[in-house]
Design an enzyme around this catalytic site. Structure first.
Site, PDB file in Angstrom:
ATOM      1  N   ARG A 161      22.278  19.675   3.773  1.00 61.12           N
ATOM      2  CA  ARG A 161      21.815  19.170   5.055  1.00 61.12           C
ATOM      3  C   ARG A 161      21.152  17.805   4.852  1.00 61.12           C
ATOM      4  O   ARG A 161      20.657  17.502   3.770  1.00 61.12           O
ATOM      5  CB  ARG A 161      20.816  20.133   5.698  1.00 61.12           C
ATOM      6  CG  ARG A 161      21.400  21.506   6.046  1.00 61.12           C
ATOM      7  CD  ARG A 161      20.342  22.372   6.694  1.00 61.12           C
ATOM      8  NE  ARG A 161      20.878  23.678   7.061  1.00 61.12           N
ATOM      9  CZ  ARG A 161      20.843  24.754   6.285  1.00 61.12           C
ATOM     10  NH1 ARG A 161      20.291  24.666   5.070  1.00 61.12           N
ATOM     11  NH2 ARG A 161      21.342  25.903   6.684  1.00 61.12           N
ATOM     12  N   LYS A 187      16.702  25.995   5.352  1.00 66.40           N
ATOM     13  CA  LYS A 187      16.117  26.691   6.495  1.00 66.40           C
ATOM     14  C   LYS A 187      15.657  28.088   6.088  1.00 66.40           C
ATOM     15  O   LYS A 187      16.284  28.749   5.265  1.00 66.40           O
ATOM     16  CB  LYS A 187      17.138  26.801   7.630  1.00 66.40           C
ATOM     17  CG  LYS A 187      17.451  25.471   8.316  1.00 66.40           C
ATOM     18  CD  LYS A 187      18.396  25.684   9.480  1.00 66.40           C
ATOM     19  CE  LYS A 187      18.660  24.378  10.222  1.00 66.40           C
ATOM     20  NZ  LYS A 187      19.589  24.569  11.361  1.00 66.40           N
ATOM     21  N   HIS A 259      26.295  15.155   8.950  1.00 66.26           N
ATOM     22  CA  HIS A 259      26.719  16.548   9.122  1.00 66.26           C
ATOM     23  C   HIS A 259      28.233  16.679   8.979  1.00 66.26           C
ATOM     24  O   HIS A 259      28.730  17.743   8.607  1.00 66.26           O
ATOM     25  CB  HIS A 259      26.271  17.079  10.477  1.00 66.26           C
ATOM     26  CG  HIS A 259      25.988  18.551  10.481  1.00 66.26           C
ATOM     27  ND1 HIS A 259      24.910  19.116   9.835  1.00 66.26           N
ATOM     28  CD2 HIS A 259      26.673  19.591  11.020  1.00 66.26           C
ATOM     29  CE1 HIS A 259      24.918  20.414   9.996  1.00 66.26           C
ATOM     30  NE2 HIS A 259      25.989  20.744  10.701  1.00 66.26           N
ATOM     31  N   ARG A 262      28.834  17.528   5.515  1.00 57.73           N
ATOM     32  CA  ARG A 262      28.554  18.953   5.253  1.00 57.73           C
ATOM     33  C   ARG A 262      29.769  19.798   5.620  1.00 57.73           C
ATOM     34  O   ARG A 262      30.170  20.683   4.863  1.00 57.73           O
ATOM     35  CB  ARG A 262      27.335  19.379   6.065  1.00 57.73           C
ATOM     36  CG  ARG A 262      26.928  20.842   5.913  1.00 57.73           C
ATOM     37  CD  ARG A 262      25.566  21.053   6.558  1.00 57.73           C
ATOM     38  NE  ARG A 262      25.221  22.450   6.726  1.00 57.73           N
ATOM     39  CZ  ARG A 262      24.704  23.235   5.768  1.00 57.73           C
ATOM     40  NH1 ARG A 262      24.502  22.747   4.561  1.00 57.73           N
ATOM     41  NH2 ARG A 262      24.404  24.489   6.007  1.00 57.73           N
ATOM     42  N   HIS A 285      23.602  29.317   4.636  1.00 64.10           N
ATOM     43  CA  HIS A 285      23.627  29.990   5.927  1.00 64.10           C
ATOM     44  C   HIS A 285      22.926  31.343   5.826  1.00 64.10           C
ATOM     45  O   HIS A 285      23.025  32.024   4.804  1.00 64.10           O
ATOM     46  CB  HIS A 285      25.070  30.214   6.395  1.00 64.10           C
ATOM     47  CG  HIS A 285      25.735  28.963   6.865  1.00 64.10           C
ATOM     48  ND1 HIS A 285      27.094  28.863   7.056  1.00 64.10           N
ATOM     49  CD2 HIS A 285      25.230  27.746   7.191  1.00 64.10           C
ATOM     50  CE1 HIS A 285      27.406  27.646   7.468  1.00 64.10           C
ATOM     51  NE2 HIS A 285      26.287  26.951   7.556  1.00 64.10           N
ATOM     52  N   TYR A 294      34.558  27.618  10.231  1.00 65.69           N
ATOM     53  CA  TYR A 294      35.485  26.877   9.374  1.00 65.69           C
ATOM     54  C   TYR A 294      36.854  27.548   9.338  1.00 65.69           C
ATOM     55  O   TYR A 294      37.858  26.895   9.073  1.00 65.69           O
ATOM     56  CB  TYR A 294      34.900  26.739   7.973  1.00 65.69           C
ATOM     57  CG  TYR A 294      33.595  25.984   7.983  1.00 65.69           C
ATOM     58  CD1 TYR A 294      33.559  24.643   8.353  1.00 65.69           C
ATOM     59  CD2 TYR A 294      32.392  26.607   7.679  1.00 65.69           C
ATOM     60  CE1 TYR A 294      32.364  23.943   8.410  1.00 65.69           C
ATOM     61  CE2 TYR A 294      31.187  25.908   7.728  1.00 65.69           C
ATOM     62  CZ  TYR A 294      31.188  24.590   8.089  1.00 65.69           C
ATOM     63  OH  TYR A 294      30.000  23.905   8.155  1.00 65.69           O
TER      64      TYR A 294
END
Length: 332
Positions: A161, A187, A259, A262, A285, A294
């Site tokens: 990120r 995160k 992004h 990414r 994730h 994806y």
């Protein structure tokens, strides 16, 4: 005892709620700070006051709603960004409510503002040729070009990120081979180590040798030695994408952001046959379900599935143009 001011509530929200009680990550604090700062500047301009003199009534539901519209119409923010700003505002007002019961109606109206429903879109990523053109765009004969080249190579290969990239310290890079990797905390305070390819490792070794920074030194810095901002990285990615379009026209039709890189890393893994659960771990994730986007973007997988389907054996009809005279009469 007088009611707390908006300024004191904001100070308490950051120092007590986010930092002390929740022990929020620097990324969360930064995101909430930016959202509330933009709101205060907007409300101050609307009320013709200095931000420090704003009252709770100056930041009511009508003002917040107007601010959210301003984000989309004037700042061209997406629904995702709008919803993220609104989440920060909601968090602040939930904290403030027990301290200002007389303003419960105003606070409840702000908390009742719903997030914007978002359309599900297919992710955009770069092909191998476009990625190569982007990496060749920086002028590696300059200090800035070598820095940008190292940043782009790392982002496209690891899928980190933007906040993780600019927050990297020299000590976060493990450059011993085998086992070369970059350590990050993403995160939800989820820590992970992302392996580096030999090509990326070579680039980073060269850059860190030139940087000659201490372990706590940022990996990607400005000319003054400060950590780069998110805006600065976004600008450099856009600049090099525009340069790359001269040799790879297809990249010019895409809006290339950090992004996008990414997504590019994720799609490279997907097309290589890596399982989505592994890609979820790679990207940090929380759930493998997030990585399903994806699968929707991977046309090669869909074409393989289509090849296994038996098509109906019907023949196409033959077109016969209408009689010219009849057509003329029907259109009178």
């Amino acid at each position: 005892m007088s009611d707390p001011t908006l300024a004191s509530l904001l100070q308490g929200f950051f120092t007590h709620r986010l930092i002390t009680q929740r022990q929020a990550s620097p990324q969360t604090i930064s995101a909430y700070r930016d959202a509330l700062r933009l709101l205060l500047l907007f409300a101050a301009d609307r009320a013709h006051k200095q931000p420090v003199r704003l009252l709770i009534d100056d930041v009511d539901a009508d003002t917040v709603a107007a601010f959210l519209d301003h984000l989309e119409t004037q700042r061209s923010n997406t629904s995702a960004t709008r919803n993220a700003r609104l989440a920060a505002i909601h968090s602040f007002y939930r904290y403030a409510l027990p301290f200002i019961p007389d303003w419960a109606h105003t606070v409840s109206q702000v908390l009742a503002i719903p997030p914007r429903r978002r359309s599900s879109t297919i992710v955009h990523y770069l092909t191998a040729a476009e990625t190569q053109a982007l990496l060749e765009a920086p002028d590696r004969g300059t200090w800035f070009g070598r820095r940008d080249h190292a940043l782009l190579a790392l982002a496209a290969q690891t899928g980190l990120r933007l906040s993780e990239i600019i927050g990297l310290k020299v000590q976060d890079l493990i450059l011993a081979s085998p086992g070369a990797a970059v350590r990050t905390t993403g995160k939800g305070r989820r820590q992970r180590a992302t392996p580096l390819t030999g090509h990326t490792l070579k680039i980073l070794r060269s850059w860190l040798h030139e940087l000659a920074g201490e372990p706590e030194y940022p990996v990607f810095v400005t000319s003054r030695g400060h950590q780069m901002s998110q805006d600065a990285v976004q600008r450099l990615v856009a600049k090099h994408a525009a340069t790359a379009a001269a040799t790879c026209p297809s990249i010019g039709a895409k809006k290339v952001t950090p992004h996008t890189l990414r997504h590019t890393a994720a799609m490279a893994l997907m097309t290589a046959g890596v399982d989505t659960s592994v890609i979820a771990l790679w990207l940090g994730h929380q759930s493998p379900l997030t990585t399903q986007i994806y699968l929707h973007a991977d046309m090669a997988t869909k074409e393989k599935a289509l090849a296994k389907v038996t098509s109906p054996k019907t023949a196409p009809g033959r077109y016969k143009p209408d009689d010219a005279l009849i057509t003329f009469l029907e259109h009178l």
